[in-house]
Scaffold this motif. Structure first.
Motif, PDB file in Angstrom:
ATOM      1  N   ASP A  42      43.139  23.506  44.115  1.00 20.94           N
ATOM      2  CA  ASP A  42      41.703  23.269  43.994  1.00 20.94           C
ATOM      3  C   ASP A  42      41.020  24.212  43.010  1.00 20.94           C
ATOM      4  OD1 ASP A  42      41.838  21.273  45.900  1.00 20.94           O
ATOM      5  OD2 ASP A  42      41.227  22.580  47.551  1.00 20.94           O
ATOM      6  N   LEU A  43      41.632  25.351  42.740  1.00 20.01           N
ATOM      7  CA  LEU A  43      41.049  26.335  41.825  1.00 20.01           C
ATOM      8  C   LEU A  43      41.809  26.430  40.503  1.00 20.01           C
ATOM      9  CD1 LEU A  43      40.095  29.058  44.444  1.00 20.01           C
ATOM     10  CD2 LEU A  43      38.531  27.562  43.178  1.00 20.01           C
ATOM     11  N   ARG A  44      42.485  25.369  40.153  1.00 20.15           N
ATOM     12  CA  ARG A  44      43.213  25.335  38.881  1.00 20.15           C
ATOM     13  C   ARG A  44      42.229  25.592  37.730  1.00 20.15           C
ATOM     14  NH1 ARG A  44      47.655  21.094  37.085  1.00 20.15           N
ATOM     15  NH2 ARG A  44      48.115  22.052  35.094  1.00 20.15           N
ATOM     16  N   GLY A  45      42.654  26.424  36.799  1.00 25.75           N
ATOM     17  CA  GLY A  45      41.798  26.802  35.683  1.00 25.75           C
ATOM     18  C   GLY A  45      41.037  28.098  35.926  1.00 25.75           C
ATOM     19  N   TYR A  46      41.053  28.579  37.149  1.00 24.31           N
ATOM     20  CA  TYR A  46      40.407  29.844  37.494  1.00 24.31           C
ATOM     21  C   TYR A  46      41.453  30.942  37.567  1.00 24.31           C
ATOM     22  CZ  TYR A  46      36.240  27.168  38.571  1.00 24.31           C
ATOM     23  OH  TYR A  46      35.152  26.341  38.479  1.00 24.31           O
ATOM     24  N   ARG A  47      40.999  32.169  37.628  1.00 24.33           N
ATOM     25  CA  ARG A  47      41.875  33.327  37.734  1.00 24.33           C
ATOM     26  C   ARG A  47      41.404  34.188  38.900  1.00 24.33           C
ATOM     27  NH1 ARG A  47      45.074  33.983  33.564  1.00 24.33           N
ATOM     28  NH2 ARG A  47      45.366  36.201  33.937  1.00 24.33           N
ATOM     29  N   ALA A  48      42.276  35.057  39.368  1.00 30.24           N
ATOM     30  CA  ALA A  48      41.911  35.986  40.436  1.00 30.24           C
ATOM     31  C   ALA A  48      42.334  37.395  40.041  1.00 30.24           C
ATOM     32  CB  ALA A  48      42.574  35.596  41.749  1.00 30.24           C
ATOM     33  N   LEU A  49      41.405  38.313  40.146  1.00 29.44           N
ATOM     34  CA  LEU A  49      41.678  39.730  39.962  1.00 29.44           C
ATOM     35  C   LEU A  49      41.994  40.279  41.339  1.00 29.44           C
ATOM     36  CD1 LEU A  49      41.661  42.242  38.145  1.00 29.44           C
ATOM     37  CD2 LEU A  49      39.216  42.417  38.576  1.00 29.44           C
ATOM     38  N   GLU A  50      43.115  40.971  41.451  1.00 28.81           N
ATOM     39  CA  GLU A  50      43.583  41.486  42.741  1.00 28.81           C
ATOM     40  C   GLU A  50      43.130  42.930  42.910  1.00 28.81           C
ATOM     41  OE1 GLU A  50      47.856  40.949  42.821  1.00 28.81           O
ATOM     42  OE2 GLU A  50      47.660  39.038  41.776  1.00 28.81           O
ATOM     43  N   ILE A  51      42.422  43.189  43.987  1.00 25.99           N
ATOM     44  CA  ILE A  51      41.914  44.528  44.271  1.00 25.99           C
ATOM     45  C   ILE A  51      42.314  44.891  45.693  1.00 25.99           C
ATOM     46  CG2 ILE A  51      39.854  45.990  44.434  1.00 25.99           C
ATOM     47  CD1 ILE A  51      39.136  42.946  42.699  1.00 25.99           C
ATOM     48  N   ASP A  52      42.913  46.053  45.866  1.00 22.04           N
ATOM     49  CA  ASP A  52      43.268  46.536  47.198  1.00 22.04           C
ATOM     50  C   ASP A  52      42.487  47.807  47.464  1.00 22.04           C
ATOM     51  OD1 ASP A  52      45.176  44.561  47.912  1.00 22.04           O
ATOM     52  OD2 ASP A  52      46.618  45.514  46.576  1.00 22.04           O
ATOM     53  N   GLU A  53      41.877  47.865  48.650  1.00 27.28           N
ATOM     54  CA  GLU A  53      41.133  49.057  49.051  1.00 27.28           C
ATOM     55  C   GLU A  53      41.450  49.342  50.510  1.00 27.28           C
ATOM     56  OE1 GLU A  53      36.731  50.551  48.312  1.00 27.28           O
ATOM     57  OE2 GLU A  53      36.817  49.117  49.980  1.00 27.28           O
ATOM     58  N   ASN A  54      41.968  50.529  50.757  1.00 30.66           N
ATOM     59  CA  ASN A  54      42.284  50.962  52.124  1.00 30.66           C
ATOM     60  C   ASN A  54      43.133  49.950  52.878  1.00 30.66           C
ATOM     61  OD1 ASN A  54      40.758  53.344  51.763  1.00 30.66           O
ATOM     62  ND2 ASN A  54      38.889  52.243  52.294  1.00 30.66           N
ATOM     63  N   GLY A  55      44.126  49.380  52.207  1.00 25.25           N
ATOM     64  CA  GLY A  55      45.040  48.443  52.846  1.00 25.25           C
ATOM     65  C   GLY A  55      44.508  47.035  53.017  1.00 25.25           C
ATOM     66  N   SER A 107      43.236  43.519  51.106  1.00 27.95           N
ATOM     67  CA  SER A 107      43.322  42.796  49.840  1.00 27.95           C
ATOM     68  C   SER A 107      42.034  42.036  49.577  1.00 27.95           C
ATOM     69  CB  SER A 107      44.482  41.797  49.868  1.00 27.95           C
ATOM     70  OG  SER A 107      45.703  42.473  49.938  1.00 27.95           O
ATOM     71  N   TYR A 108      41.466  42.259  48.401  1.00 30.92           N
ATOM     72  CA  TYR A 108      40.269  41.552  47.946  1.00 30.92           C
ATOM     73  C   TYR A 108      40.635  40.739  46.717  1.00 30.92           C
ATOM     74  CZ  TYR A 108      37.603  44.654  50.963  1.00 30.92           C
ATOM     75  OH  TYR A 108      37.108  45.324  52.056  1.00 30.92           O
ATOM     76  N   ARG A 109      39.859  39.698  46.477  1.00 29.88           N
ATOM     77  CA  ARG A 109      40.040  38.909  45.266  1.00 29.88           C
ATOM     78  C   ARG A 109      38.676  38.661  44.634  1.00 29.88           C
ATOM     79  NH1 ARG A 109      44.245  40.441  46.322  1.00 29.88           N
ATOM     80  NH2 ARG A 109      46.235  39.346  46.394  1.00 29.88           N
ATOM     81  N   LEU A 110      38.649  38.768  43.313  1.00 28.62           N
ATOM     82  CA  LEU A 110      37.493  38.400  42.525  1.00 28.62           C
ATOM     83  C   LEU A 110      37.929  37.164  41.746  1.00 28.62           C
ATOM     84  CD1 LEU A 110      35.205  40.791  40.612  1.00 28.62           C
ATOM     85  CD2 LEU A 110      35.852  38.608  39.665  1.00 28.62           C
ATOM     86  N   VAL A 111      37.324  36.030  42.041  1.00 33.05           N
ATOM     87  CA  VAL A 111      37.736  34.758  41.446  1.00 33.05           C
ATOM     88  C   VAL A 111      36.792  34.434  40.291  1.00 33.05           C
ATOM     89  CG1 VAL A 111      38.129  32.298  41.863  1.00 33.05           C
ATOM     90  CG2 VAL A 111      38.647  33.970  43.664  1.00 33.05           C
ATOM     91  N   TYR A 112      37.382  34.120  39.125  1.00 33.49           N
ATOM     92  CA  TYR A 112      36.588  33.886  37.925  1.00 33.49           C
ATOM     93  C   TYR A 112      37.245  32.872  37.006  1.00 33.49           C
ATOM     94  CZ  TYR A 112      39.909  36.992  35.529  1.00 33.49           C
ATOM     95  OH  TYR A 112      41.043  37.549  35.000  1.00 33.49           O
ATOM     96  N   ARG A 113      36.477  32.434  36.033  1.00 31.67           N
ATOM     97  CA  ARG A 113      36.996  31.496  35.034  1.00 31.67           C
ATOM     98  C   ARG A 113      36.522  31.953  33.664  1.00 31.67           C
ATOM     99  NH1 ARG A 113      37.392  25.071  35.586  1.00 31.67           N
ATOM    100  NH2 ARG A 113      38.688  24.756  33.758  1.00 31.67           N
ATOM    101  N   ILE A 114      37.380  31.790  32.677  1.00 33.76           N
ATOM    102  CA  ILE A 114      37.052  32.138  31.302  1.00 33.76           C
ATOM    103  C   ILE A 114      36.784  30.841  30.553  1.00 33.76           C
ATOM    104  CG2 ILE A 114      37.858  33.242  29.187  1.00 33.76           C
ATOM    105  CD1 ILE A 114      39.917  34.735  31.110  1.00 33.76           C
ATOM    106  N   TYR A 115      35.653  30.792  29.890  1.00 34.38           N
ATOM    107  CA  TYR A 115      35.305  29.634  29.066  1.00 34.38           C
ATOM    108  C   TYR A 115      35.334  30.057  27.602  1.00 34.38           C
ATOM    109  CZ  TYR A 115      33.689  27.292  33.298  1.00 34.38           C
ATOM    110  OH  TYR A 115      33.619  26.707  34.536  1.00 34.38           O
ATOM    111  N   GLU A 116      36.200  29.438  26.837  1.00 32.53           N
ATOM    112  CA  GLU A 116      36.303  29.723  25.403  1.00 32.53           C
ATOM    113  C   GLU A 116      35.271  28.916  24.620  1.00 32.53           C
ATOM    114  OE1 GLU A 116      38.364  31.849  23.839  1.00 32.53           O
ATOM    115  OE2 GLU A 116      39.574  32.444  25.559  1.00 32.53           O
ATOM    116  N   LYS A 117      35.020  27.695  25.076  1.00 32.46           N
ATOM    117  CA  LYS A 117      34.101  26.778  24.390  1.00 32.46           C
ATOM    118  C   LYS A 117      33.179  26.158  25.410  1.00 32.46           C
ATOM    119  CE  LYS A 117      37.459  25.654  20.881  1.00 32.46           C
ATOM    120  NZ  LYS A 117      38.264  24.637  20.274  1.00 32.46           N
TER     121      LYS A 117
END
Length: 99
Positions: free
Chosen positions: A49-62, A64-74
């Motif tokens: 369902d999130l094809r085309g998006y990316r996730a930045l993986e962040i871990d804090e105090n054990g 797991s967090y995710r920052l979900v984003y998409r890059i648009y070139e055009k």
């Protein structure tokens, strides 16, 4: 590069002060300079369902967090659009609801 986001005012208070500061750094630096590789931070492309998006993986105090984003070139200008920043599963749920 322009960075926009749908991270809601109610989302950020749920994060620690350190993660809120990280969010500012992601928006003002990392995504501006290197949205695909995130300056070496763990990230990956998403499928389903999130094809085309990316996730930045962040871990804090054990936790797991995710920052979900998409890059648009055009169309120009190139930009990053952030959908969510939360604990792992919740970040993906919010992203699906907001896309």
């Amino acid at each position: 590069m322009k960075v926009n986001h749908l991270v809601r005012e109610e989302d950020l208070p749920q994060l620690s002060e350190g993660l809120r500061k990280d969010f500012e750094d992601f928006c003002n630096s990392i995504f501006v300079e290197d949205p695909y590789n995130c300056l070496g931070l763990d990230n990956h492309t998403l499928k389903g369902d999130l094809r085309g998006y990316r996730a930045l993986e962040i871990d804090e105090n054990g936790v797991s967090y995710r920052l979900v984003y998409r890059i648009y070139e055009k169309p120009a200008p190139k930009r990053v659009f952030i959908l969510s920043f939360a604990e792992h599963d919740l970040a993906y749920e919010k992203a699906k609801d907001r896309k």
